[in-house]
Design an enzyme around this catalytic site. Structure first.
Site, PDB file in Angstrom:
ATOM      1  N   CYS A 164       0.859  -1.198   0.000  1.00 21.07           N
ATOM      2  CA  CYS A 164       0.000   0.000   0.000  1.00 21.07           C
ATOM      3  C   CYS A 164       0.889   1.239   0.000  1.00 21.07           C
ATOM      4  O   CYS A 164       0.871   2.024  -0.937  1.00 21.07           O
ATOM      5  CB  CYS A 164      -0.926  -0.023   1.207  1.00 21.07           C
ATOM      6  SG  CYS A 164      -2.085  -1.410   1.198  1.00 21.07           S
ATOM      7  N   ARG A 184      -0.415   4.015  -2.652  1.00 23.65           N
ATOM      8  CA  ARG A 184      -1.383   3.845  -3.743  1.00 23.65           C
ATOM      9  C   ARG A 184      -2.796   3.758  -3.186  1.00 23.65           C
ATOM     10  O   ARG A 184      -3.776   4.109  -3.846  1.00 23.65           O
ATOM     11  CB  ARG A 184      -1.069   2.575  -4.547  1.00 23.65           C
ATOM     12  CG  ARG A 184      -1.199   1.320  -3.721  1.00 23.65           C
ATOM     13  CD  ARG A 184      -1.190   0.030  -4.515  1.00 23.65           C
ATOM     14  NE  ARG A 184      -1.304  -1.107  -3.612  1.00 23.65           N
ATOM     15  CZ  ARG A 184      -2.455  -1.602  -3.174  1.00 23.65           C
ATOM     16  NH1 ARG A 184      -3.599  -1.065  -3.532  1.00 23.65           N
ATOM     17  NH2 ARG A 184      -2.464  -2.642  -2.344  1.00 23.65           N
ATOM     18  N   ILE A 226     -12.592   4.516   3.309  1.00 24.42           N
ATOM     19  CA  ILE A 226     -13.115   4.026   4.594  1.00 24.42           C
ATOM     20  C   ILE A 226     -14.018   2.840   4.295  1.00 24.42           C
ATOM     21  O   ILE A 226     -14.937   2.948   3.473  1.00 24.42           O
ATOM     22  CB  ILE A 226     -13.914   5.120   5.329  1.00 24.42           C
ATOM     23  CG1 ILE A 226     -13.010   6.320   5.655  1.00 24.42           C
ATOM     24  CG2 ILE A 226     -14.518   4.559   6.616  1.00 24.42           C
ATOM     25  CD1 ILE A 226     -13.765   7.510   6.218  1.00 24.42           C
ATOM     26  N   ALA A 281     -10.246  -6.394   6.551  1.00 28.10           N
ATOM     27  CA  ALA A 281     -10.592  -6.938   5.239  1.00 28.10           C
ATOM     28  C   ALA A 281      -9.318  -7.402   4.559  1.00 28.10           C
ATOM     29  O   ALA A 281      -8.251  -6.827   4.726  1.00 28.10           O
ATOM     30  CB  ALA A 281     -11.301  -5.874   4.405  1.00 28.10           C
TER      31      ALA A 281
END
Length: 282
Positions: A164, A184, A226, A281
């Site tokens: 990330c 990113r 979010i 997640a």
């Protein structure tokens, strides 16, 4: 009060105001608890600038600075991709990387592996990306080529999670050490507070190593999002009153970047408004 609290609150409100939901679209991430699609509300492009007078750490919720620092040390100092190494630093079997651990105990060819690959040419010798940055800041600090990159297209398929935060650039145009960090994608509820604190610590450690005054850190996000199951909790978080920013202690007797241990960094007088749970997640 903590300036990061103010910036973080403004970002959450901006996503609430301007963000677009992925609801109804096909998405890759799923919640670990039940496998349901992990939808987000997102904006594209956001930037924050942090000044050297204050370490950016949230007080409106617990930033978990010890865990965040251990992960930074694992990736940047140890240049490891082995999850057991992070467990050793944390002193617990639980890590945020357990869900991405592969059969061989690693996270694939990601993060620390990329930093530790000897791919940079330095006077005819191959060195890794961290060694290159440290050398150039000491010996060629006006270079505009002092950077690191974790987004290696040759290895992406061998990473359990593609990076990330993937890019840093180090610049001394004004006589201080300035840092540009690019992400990113940024999970505002969980990942962003970790990452901002981690790179602010890294910035200070490398400035110490290079014997350069600390400059500004610019944190640039592509997709700032979010998760739908985080929204209500984040509304509670940003309603909290910001507290005074803590002070950052980095062991003053240590100058060399590789002499630091994860125990040589800590916050002093860190007070926060409590712990908040956010579903993960993957």
């Amino acid at each position: 009060m903590s300036q990061f609290d103010i910036m973080y609150t403004e970002l959450v409100r901006r996503i609430e105001r301007e963000g677009v939901y992925t609801n109804g679209q096909k998405v890759r991430p799923k919640y670990i608890t039940d496998g349901a699609p992990a939808h987000t509300k997102a904006i594209f492009f956001h930037t924050m600038t942090f000044y050297p007078h204050e370490v950016p750490v949230l007080t409106i919720k617990n930033n978990f600075p010890v865990t965040a620092n251990n992960e930074r040390h694992w990736i940047w100092n140890e240049k490891s991709n082995k999850v057991d190494d992070l467990r050793r630093l944390n002193g617990t079997e639980k890590t945020v990387w357990n869900e991405w651990e592969l059969w061989d105990g690693t996270i694939g060819l990601a993060y620390g592996h990329q930093l530790g690959k000897k791919v940079m040419d330095l006077n005819g010798k191959n060195v890794d990306q961290v060694d290159y940055v440290l050398h150039e800041l000491r010996h060629n600090p006006t270079s505009r080529r002092i950077l690191t990159e974790l987004w290696n297209i040759d290895d992406l398929s061998s990473m359990s999670l593609t990076p990330c935060v993937h890019h840093t650039q180090w610049d001394t145009y004004d006589g201080t050490l300035n840092l540009l960090v690019k992400a990113r994608s940024s999970d505002v509820g969980l990942g962003l507070p970790f990452n901002v604190y981690q790179y602010s610590v890294l910035h200070r450690m490398i400035a110490r190593h290079a014997d350069l005054p600390l400059g500004k850190m610019h944190f640039v996000i592509g997709n700032a999002h979010i998760y739908d199951r985080h929204l209500e909790t984040l509304r509670e978080v940003i309603a909290n009153e910001p507290l005074p920013a803590p002070n950052l202690y980095i062991e003053p007797t240590i100058k060399d970047f590789y002499d630091f241990t994860n125990k040589d960094v800590r916050l002093i007088n860190y007070k926060h408004q409590g712990n908040y749970e956010f579903e993960v997640a993957e």
